[in-house]
Scaffold this motif. Sequence first.
Motif, PDB file in Angstrom:
ATOM      1  N   LEU A 173       0.844  -1.190   0.000  1.00 13.22           N
ATOM      2  CA  LEU A 173       0.000   0.000   0.000  1.00 13.22           C
ATOM      3  C   LEU A 173       0.881   1.242   0.000  1.00 13.22           C
ATOM      4  CD1 LEU A 173      -3.122   0.754   0.512  1.00 13.22           C
ATOM      5  CD2 LEU A 173      -2.301   1.288   2.802  1.00 13.22           C
ATOM      6  N   SER A 199      -0.241  -6.781   8.776  1.00 11.81           N
ATOM      7  CA  SER A 199       0.379  -5.646   8.097  1.00 11.81           C
ATOM      8  C   SER A 199       1.648  -5.216   8.806  1.00 11.81           C
ATOM      9  CB  SER A 199      -0.601  -4.476   8.007  1.00 11.81           C
ATOM     10  OG  SER A 199      -1.071  -4.131   9.279  1.00 11.81           O
TER      11      SER A 199
ATOM     12  N   LEU B  13      -9.738  -0.098   3.900  1.00  7.01           N
ATOM     13  CA  LEU B  13      -8.764  -0.225   2.798  1.00  7.01           C
ATOM     14  C   LEU B  13      -9.297   0.397   1.518  1.00  7.01           C
ATOM     15  CD1 LEU B  13      -7.037  -3.715   2.507  1.00  7.01           C
ATOM     16  CD2 LEU B  13      -5.973  -1.466   2.643  1.00  7.01           C
ATOM     17  N   PRO B 175      -7.752  -2.802   7.824  1.00  9.57           N
ATOM     18  CA  PRO B 175      -7.713  -3.661   6.630  1.00  9.57           C
ATOM     19  C   PRO B 175      -9.006  -4.428   6.412  1.00  9.57           C
ATOM     20  CG  PRO B 175      -6.464  -4.690   8.397  1.00  9.57           C
ATOM     21  CD  PRO B 175      -6.930  -3.351   8.922  1.00  9.57           C
TER      22      PRO B 175
END
Lengths: 215, 215
Positions: A173, A199, B13, B175
């Motif tokens: 991202l 993440s 997201l 997310p």
Amino acid sequence: MSQVRVHNFTVSLDGFAAGEGQSLESPFGHAQGRLMEWFFGTRTFQAMHGQDAGSNGVDEAFAGNWGPGIGAEIMGRNKFGPQRGPWTDEEWQGWWGDDPVFHTPVFVLTHHPRPTIEMKGGTTFHFIDADPADALALAREAAGGLDVRIGGGAATVRQFLAADLVDHMHVALVPIILGRGEPLWDGLESLEDRFTVESVASPSGVTHLTFTRAR
Amino acid sequence: MSQVRVHNFTVSLDGFAAGEGQSLESPFGHAQGRLMEWFFGTRTFQAMHGQDAGSNGVDEAFAGNWGPGIGAEIMGRNKFGPQRGPWTDEEWQGWWGDDPVFHTPVFVLTHHPRPTIEMKGGTTFHFIDADPADALALAREAAGGLDVRIGGGAATVRQFLAADLVDHMHVALVPIILGRGEPLWDGLESLEDRFTVESVASPSGVTHLTFTRAR
């Protein structure tokens, strides 16, 4: 069972995997190189271009998983080239030179099939008009027990996610706002219910997200 | 000069700051509590609700910056309540009980002004029909030299970003794919050119992004 994997798939904060206006000069459209900057610096990218250079940090830890264990790739026609509609000539052999980085069979999804192209180094481009499940069956067969990579672009990854055919996905991202382009997340509401998501932020500014299919 | 700050602003997201269908029962629409889970666990949130509890980790490091140094808040009418259009009654005094968490003047942007409400604990709700620059001038005056927080929702934050009135923004990225709702990033192409952006991932799964105005 071999896995279906997505690697190094990069999106902006607003969810675009490429900009608007893809062309021969601008494979990522108005996004230009901004999405892939994190990747250019890695040892994996440098090695693809014959250079013994590049970082070994967080970005490389993800980038380097792209190749090992992969026996075939499936890509969309828009990843293969900037042309749209029927092929006006069959000279175009992709963006990757005469010895492409894949070194495996590559299945290009297109409504306009054309003859297979055998390149140097083990890459073979097959052009098929097939839905995700049928394309995957072909790719699995060609992969000889190894994993199959879904190479992009956004529409192709989206279709395979929608069909619940992806086991592992790595998304990078990038904190930029593209505003327009090829959306990754459209139609994938509640995707997270089917995956375990982790993440980690990289000093490059990118956040790496992994989606592992929940079993 | 006092700064204009955004804190704990949470998006999915796919860039939605709230789901579809905001109502009295579901302030975040179909997103329900999923966007704010990271925040509920923090010491800051717990203290807002009179509890001496909550985490002191990465999430709290960001959450705790919400209050200190703030002299006024500006919020959109959709943050203040689920009603739309003209007020059918003026009984509604926000989601926050009789002693709201703000403890400062709060300017609610609305095309339907109504009389100021003085709450317990120093919170005063002023209802104004003003563009971002004029609202900010009023809030700065009321803040007495302290900073002004833009409290949301998405449309309000977007307007202040578009008008280049924000000095500092903290975004928490969750997310999940909401699919529909209130978009934060629309119309903000190349926003990153005006900010230095940093990111860090939290064990909670959230990625905290900070946007600091480039000078």
